[in-house]
Design a protein around this motif. Structure first.
Motif, PDB file in Angstrom:
ATOM      1  N   PHE A  85       0.807  -1.211   0.000  1.00 35.17           N
ATOM      2  CA  PHE A  85       0.000   0.000   0.000  1.00 35.17           C
ATOM      3  C   PHE A  85       0.848   1.272   0.000  1.00 35.17           C
ATOM      4  O   PHE A  85       0.426   2.294  -0.539  1.00 35.17           O
ATOM      5  CB  PHE A  85      -0.962  -0.012   1.187  1.00 35.17           C
ATOM      6  N   GLU A  86       2.022   1.199   0.578  1.00 33.67           N
ATOM      7  CA  GLU A  86       2.905   2.364   0.538  1.00 33.67           C
ATOM      8  C   GLU A  86       3.335   2.650  -0.893  1.00 33.67           C
ATOM      9  O   GLU A  86       3.381   3.802  -1.337  1.00 33.67           O
ATOM     10  CB  GLU A  86       4.125   2.138   1.433  1.00 33.67           C
ATOM     11  N   GLY A  87       3.654   1.588  -1.641  1.00 29.62           N
ATOM     12  CA  GLY A  87       4.021   1.760  -3.033  1.00 29.62           C
ATOM     13  C   GLY A  87       2.869   2.319  -3.849  1.00 29.62           C
ATOM     14  O   GLY A  87       3.050   3.210  -4.697  1.00 29.62           O
ATOM     15  N   ALA A  88       1.658   1.777  -3.592  1.00 26.23           N
ATOM     16  CA  ALA A  88       0.475   2.265  -4.299  1.00 26.23           C
ATOM     17  C   ALA A  88       0.223   3.729  -3.962  1.00 26.23           C
ATOM     18  O   ALA A  88      -0.150   4.534  -4.838  1.00 26.23           O
ATOM     19  CB  ALA A  88      -0.737   1.415  -3.946  1.00 26.23           C
ATOM     20  N   LYS A  89       0.431   4.087  -2.696  1.00 23.04           N
ATOM     21  CA  LYS A  89       0.208   5.480  -2.281  1.00 23.04           C
ATOM     22  C   LYS A  89       1.157   6.427  -3.002  1.00 23.04           C
ATOM     23  O   LYS A  89       0.749   7.516  -3.461  1.00 23.04           O
ATOM     24  CB  LYS A  89       0.391   5.603  -0.767  1.00 23.04           C
ATOM     25  N   SER A  90       2.408   6.035  -3.120  1.00 27.09           N
ATOM     26  CA  SER A  90       3.374   6.924  -3.764  1.00 27.09           C
ATOM     27  C   SER A  90       2.986   7.181  -5.218  1.00 27.09           C
ATOM     28  O   SER A  90       3.144   8.304  -5.726  1.00 27.09           O
ATOM     29  CB  SER A  90       4.780   6.330  -3.675  1.00 27.09           C
ATOM     30  N   ILE A  91       2.471   6.161  -5.894  1.00 26.81           N
ATOM     31  CA  ILE A  91       2.035   6.359  -7.284  1.00 26.81           C
ATOM     32  C   ILE A  91       0.785   7.229  -7.334  1.00 26.81           C
ATOM     33  O   ILE A  91       0.669   8.123  -8.182  1.00 26.81           O
ATOM     34  CB  ILE A  91       1.786   5.002  -7.967  1.00 26.81           C
ATOM     35  N   ALA A  92      -0.168   6.976  -6.427  1.00 27.31           N
ATOM     36  CA  ALA A  92      -1.391   7.783  -6.401  1.00 27.31           C
ATOM     37  C   ALA A  92      -1.067   9.253  -6.145  1.00 27.31           C
ATOM     38  O   ALA A  92      -1.658  10.150  -6.758  1.00 27.31           O
ATOM     39  CB  ALA A  92      -2.347   7.245  -5.345  1.00 27.31           C
ATOM     40  N   LEU A  93      -0.112   9.514  -5.253  1.00 28.97           N
ATOM     41  CA  LEU A  93       0.307  10.897  -4.998  1.00 28.97           C
ATOM     42  C   LEU A  93       0.916  11.529  -6.252  1.00 28.97           C
ATOM     43  O   LEU A  93       0.677  12.699  -6.566  1.00 28.97           O
ATOM     44  CB  LEU A  93       1.313  10.935  -3.847  1.00 28.97           C
ATOM     45  N   ARG A  94       1.695  10.724  -6.981  1.00 29.77           N
ATOM     46  CA  ARG A  94       2.279  11.220  -8.225  1.00 29.77           C
ATOM     47  C   ARG A  94       1.186  11.562  -9.232  1.00 29.77           C
ATOM     48  O   ARG A  94       1.228  12.600  -9.901  1.00 29.77           O
ATOM     49  CB  ARG A  94       3.229  10.175  -8.809  1.00 29.77           C
ATOM     50  N   LEU A  95       0.162  10.696  -9.342  1.00 22.69           N
ATOM     51  CA  LEU A  95      -0.915  10.928 -10.300  1.00 22.69           C
ATOM     52  C   LEU A  95      -1.724  12.174  -9.951  1.00 22.69           C
ATOM     53  O   LEU A  95      -2.116  12.938 -10.834  1.00 22.69           O
ATOM     54  CB  LEU A  95      -1.831   9.709 -10.360  1.00 22.69           C
ATOM     55  N   THR A  96      -1.986  12.366  -8.649  1.00 21.67           N
ATOM     56  CA  THR A  96      -2.744  13.574  -8.266  1.00 21.67           C
ATOM     57  C   THR A  96      -1.919  14.826  -8.503  1.00 21.67           C
ATOM     58  O   THR A  96      -2.484  15.905  -8.723  1.00 21.67           O
ATOM     59  CB  THR A  96      -3.168  13.504  -6.785  1.00 21.67           C
ATOM     60  N   SER A  97      -0.598  14.698  -8.486  1.00 18.09           N
ATOM     61  CA  SER A  97       0.268  15.845  -8.786  1.00 18.09           C
ATOM     62  C   SER A  97       0.277  16.145 -10.284  1.00 18.09           C
ATOM     63  O   SER A  97       0.234  17.303 -10.700  1.00 18.09           O
ATOM     64  CB  SER A  97       1.685  15.567  -8.290  1.00 18.09           C
ATOM     65  N   ILE A  98       0.314  15.068 -11.081  1.00 18.59           N
ATOM     66  CA  ILE A  98       0.347  15.238 -12.537  1.00 18.59           C
ATOM     67  C   ILE A  98      -1.004  15.726 -13.060  1.00 18.59           C
ATOM     68  O   ILE A  98      -1.067  16.605 -13.933  1.00 18.59           O
ATOM     69  CB  ILE A  98       0.730  13.910 -13.221  1.00 18.59           C
ATOM     70  N   HIS A  99      -2.079  15.132 -12.528  1.00 16.96           N
ATOM     71  CA  HIS A  99      -3.437  15.464 -12.993  1.00 16.96           C
ATOM     72  C   HIS A  99      -4.294  15.830 -11.779  1.00 16.96           C
ATOM     73  O   HIS A  99      -5.145  15.045 -11.359  1.00 16.96           O
ATOM     74  CB  HIS A  99      -4.062  14.273 -13.738  1.00 16.96           C
ATOM     75  N   PRO A 100      -4.103  16.986 -11.199  1.00 13.20           N
ATOM     76  CA  PRO A 100      -4.793  17.335  -9.950  1.00 13.20           C
ATOM     77  C   PRO A 100      -6.303  17.496 -10.090  1.00 13.20           C
ATOM     78  O   PRO A 100      -7.009  17.500  -9.072  1.00 13.20           O
ATOM     79  CB  PRO A 100      -4.138  18.657  -9.547  1.00 13.20           C
ATOM     80  N   ASP A 101      -6.814  17.579 -11.295  1.00 10.07           N
ATOM     81  CA  ASP A 101      -8.252  17.781 -11.474  1.00 10.07           C
ATOM     82  C   ASP A 101      -9.005  16.484 -11.774  1.00 10.07           C
ATOM     83  O   ASP A 101     -10.224  16.526 -11.988  1.00 10.07           O
ATOM     84  CB  ASP A 101      -8.496  18.780 -12.620  1.00 10.07           C
ATOM     85  N   ARG A 102      -8.299  15.382 -11.808  1.00 11.58           N
ATOM     86  CA  ARG A 102      -8.955  14.111 -12.110  1.00 11.58           C
ATOM     87  C   ARG A 102      -9.414  13.430 -10.817  1.00 11.58           C
ATOM     88  O   ARG A 102      -8.592  12.997  -9.997  1.00 11.58           O
ATOM     89  CB  ARG A 102      -8.010  13.199 -12.881  1.00 11.58           C
ATOM     90  N   GLN A 103     -10.723  13.289 -10.693  1.00 13.11           N
ATOM     91  CA  GLN A 103     -11.276  12.702  -9.472  1.00 13.11           C
ATOM     92  C   GLN A 103     -10.814  11.261  -9.267  1.00 13.11           C
ATOM     93  O   GLN A 103     -10.584  10.824  -8.125  1.00 13.11           O
ATOM     94  CB  GLN A 103     -12.809  12.745  -9.522  1.00 13.11           C
ATOM     95  N   GLU A 104     -10.676  10.508 -10.370  1.00 13.47           N
ATOM     96  CA  GLU A 104     -10.343   9.086 -10.221  1.00 13.47           C
ATOM     97  C   GLU A 104      -8.986   8.884  -9.551  1.00 13.47           C
ATOM     98  O   GLU A 104      -8.766   7.880  -8.855  1.00 13.47           O
ATOM     99  CB  GLU A 104     -10.388   8.371 -11.571  1.00 13.47           C
TER     100      GLU A 104
END
Length: 571
Positions: A85-104
């Motif tokens: 889950f830590e690995g998944a979290k780091s990727i999710a944080l990266r995605l929200t940084s790259i695409h901050p307006d995407r709800q998914e």
């Protein structure tokens, strides 16, 4: 047997489904050739089920291009499936940084925080989701539920009020508030919400059920029954009404009415067979074992009447019968179950254990082979198939199955490992592999040094081979200390003493074994004759050898025949 679980499901978090990403048609990919090649190989390996290789390739893609959307999504899902889950979290944080307006992407980040139980961070995520989509009610509910999990009940209640102001009252709002008050043990407020729900929605059954379950939570079963009065006529197809009444009667220890209400629910097609099975096992967890078994037997009878061609119904009916000691009934049910569905490995295990325990050796061999064909890696099935051949003295066949069981077994399952090692110990001795037999028994004792079966058999076979007699004596004495009055263990100790030449004490122990045997076996009687012969009591010894020969039912025993014929001990 609580029937409140369907309320909780309305409030519970939803976990992500592992679906591999496809390239967004609206995105233009400008990947380098290396990135495209590595990503294409990763997708091919994902489709082939080679997740380990795919993971390495996706990590390679992201080392070249950390913004690669599909690679991020697929790798995050792999990490999630691995519980990384830590690995998944780091990727999710990266995605929200790259695409901050995407709800998914924020939802994906929320999933990782749920898994990590980081409720403070999760609250912030829901704030962001509400900011992105202020008209999505579920985000407000999820935030309120998270606040309650984070110990912020007051803030959660205020948010529920905000939800009502913005979206209006709803079933979900009544349920959420009621659940929060119940968690806080605030009886007055919980009942107030439940009563308001009934008043607001008198023509739906779940409002009444919420009120009844609130009474049950606060140990008011009579009030719960009163609140349900007349509802079965109004909602004749709702199985949760009799289920909740059964909960109330259980609290009142009115077992006959528990069974009556459960049978009503089990007669309804609106309650799925899986929920019925779950209810059976909830019943079996009751604190009154005798009554629980009786109720479970009555409702599983309804189950097989409703679903005579459902393997699951037959399996559960058989399981309950087995727990009642009705082995013949259980056996017939298990046979029906595997005939209807050969993919129920647990039923095969139960069937084989019954057959081995009841000396249905040929049946166990045939069913064992059939089960192994379905489940070649199931160590329990392999073990009991091995037992079936071991008991039939087909030692090489037994050895093959038992060694395969050892290869397939979960090493952490200590009970299973002891059974496999002890069976191998018996088998190796039978095929003159004394050293391997000793090793197998020693492995079993490494797991449980007080296992009396292993201690006894290890000692007995050492004595038969006249090996390490002091060790054999120590183990046999220990098995008798742990389990006194066991005739088989007493016979073993007598035989070890006999091999040590300690005939007087051997006689004392063989007499104990005879006294504790309802019907002394041929081996036990023969052993006593051997001891008496060594003590100079030849006539008594011969008489006992003759008695032992009769008990063999004509089976070949050259050594015993020679003792009787020549009136002499044969080693």
């Amino acid at each position: 047997m609580k029937s409140t679980f369907f309320f909780v499901l309305l409030l519970a978090f939803q976990l992500p489904t592992i679906v591999f990403a496809q390239t967004d048609k609206n995105e233009t990919r400008t990947d380098s050739t290396a990135v495209q090649s590595a990503y294409g190989n990763a997708i091919n390996n994902l489709k082939a089920g080679d997740f380990y290789t795919a993971q390495n390739q996706l990590e390679q893609v992201l080392s070249l291009d950390s913004t690669h959307l599909d690679a991020n999504l697929n790798l995050m899902r792999i990490y999630y499936a691995q519980k990384n889950f830590e690995g998944a979290k780091s990727i999710a944080l990266r995605l929200t940084s790259i695409h901050p307006d995407r709800q998914e992407h924020w939802i994906a980040l929320a999933d990782t925080y749920k898994a990590l139980e980081d409720f403070t961070a999760l609250i912030d995520v829901y704030d962001k989701l509400i900011e992105l989509n202020p008209d999505e009610a579920s985000y407000y509910y999820d935030k309120a539920f998270t606040l309650s999990l984070n110990g912020q009940a007051k803030e959660a209640l205020q948010l529920y009020q905000n939800i009502e102001d913005k979206f209006g009252a709803s079933d979900r709002l009544f349920l959420a508030r009621n659940e929060l008050y119940r968690q806080q043990n605030d009886r007055k407020s919980a009942l107030s919400v439940a009563e308001a729900f009934v008043k607001s929605k008198p023509d739906v059954s779940h409002s009444h059920l919420m009120l009844a379950n609130t009474y049950l939570d606060f140990e008011k079963p009579k009030d719960a029954l009163k609140s349900l009065q007349g509802l079965e006529d109004k909602f004749p197809e709702d199985p949760y009404i009799p289920l909740t009444k059964a909960d109330a009667y259980q609290a009142l220890r009115n077992y006959s009415n528990v069974s009556k209400e459960l049978q009503k629910a089990f007669a309804m097609d609106s309650l799925s067979i899986n929920n019925k099975v779950r209810t059976v096992y909830n019943v079996l967890q009751g604190d009154n074992r005798k009554e629980s078994l009786k109720i479970a037997s009555e409702i599983t009878s309804v189950l097989v009447d409703r679903y005579p061609q459902e393997a699951l119904a037959q399996a559960v009916f058989g399981d309950v019968a087995l727990q009642q000691g009705k082995e013949d009934v259980a056996y017939d049910a298990f046979l029906k179950a595997v005939d209807l569905n050969k993919k129920l490995y647990i039923v095969w295990e139960q069937l084989l254990q019954l057959e081995v325990a009841n000396n249905k050796i040929k049946e166990a061999q045939n069913h064992g082979l059939e089960a192994i064909n379905q489940f070649p890696d199931n160590s329990v099935i392999l073990l009991f198939t091995g037992y079936a051949y071991l008991l039939d003295k087909q030692y090489q066949e037994a050895r093959a199955f038992l060694e395969e069981a050892l290869n397939k077994a979960d090493q952490e399952n200590q009970g299973l490992m002891i059974q496999i090692y002890s069976a191998l110990g018996d088998t190796y001795h039978a095929v003159d592999m004394g050293a391997a037999s000793n090793t197998a028994y020693s492995e079993a004792l490494q797991i449980d040094s007080n296992n009396t079966y292993v201690l006894n058999n290890f000692a007995y076979y050492l004595a038969l081979r006249k090996e390490e007699l002091d060790k054999a004596a120590s183990m046999s004495k220990k098995s008798n200390d742990l389990e006194p009055n066991n005739a088989s263990y007493q016979d073993t100790y007598a035989w070890v003493l006999f091999q040590q030449g300690n005939y007087d004490e051997a006689l004392s122990w063989i007499d104990k074994a005879v006294e504790n045997s309802a019907e002394p076996s041929a081996t036990l009687v023969e052993h006593k004759g051997d001891i008496l012969f060594k003590l100079g009591k030849k006539d008594e010894a011969v008489r006992l050898w003759e008695q032992a020969l009769k008990l063999t039912d004509g089976n070949d025993n050259d050594k015993l025949n020679s003792k009787v014929k020549n009136k002499e001990y044969v080693d």
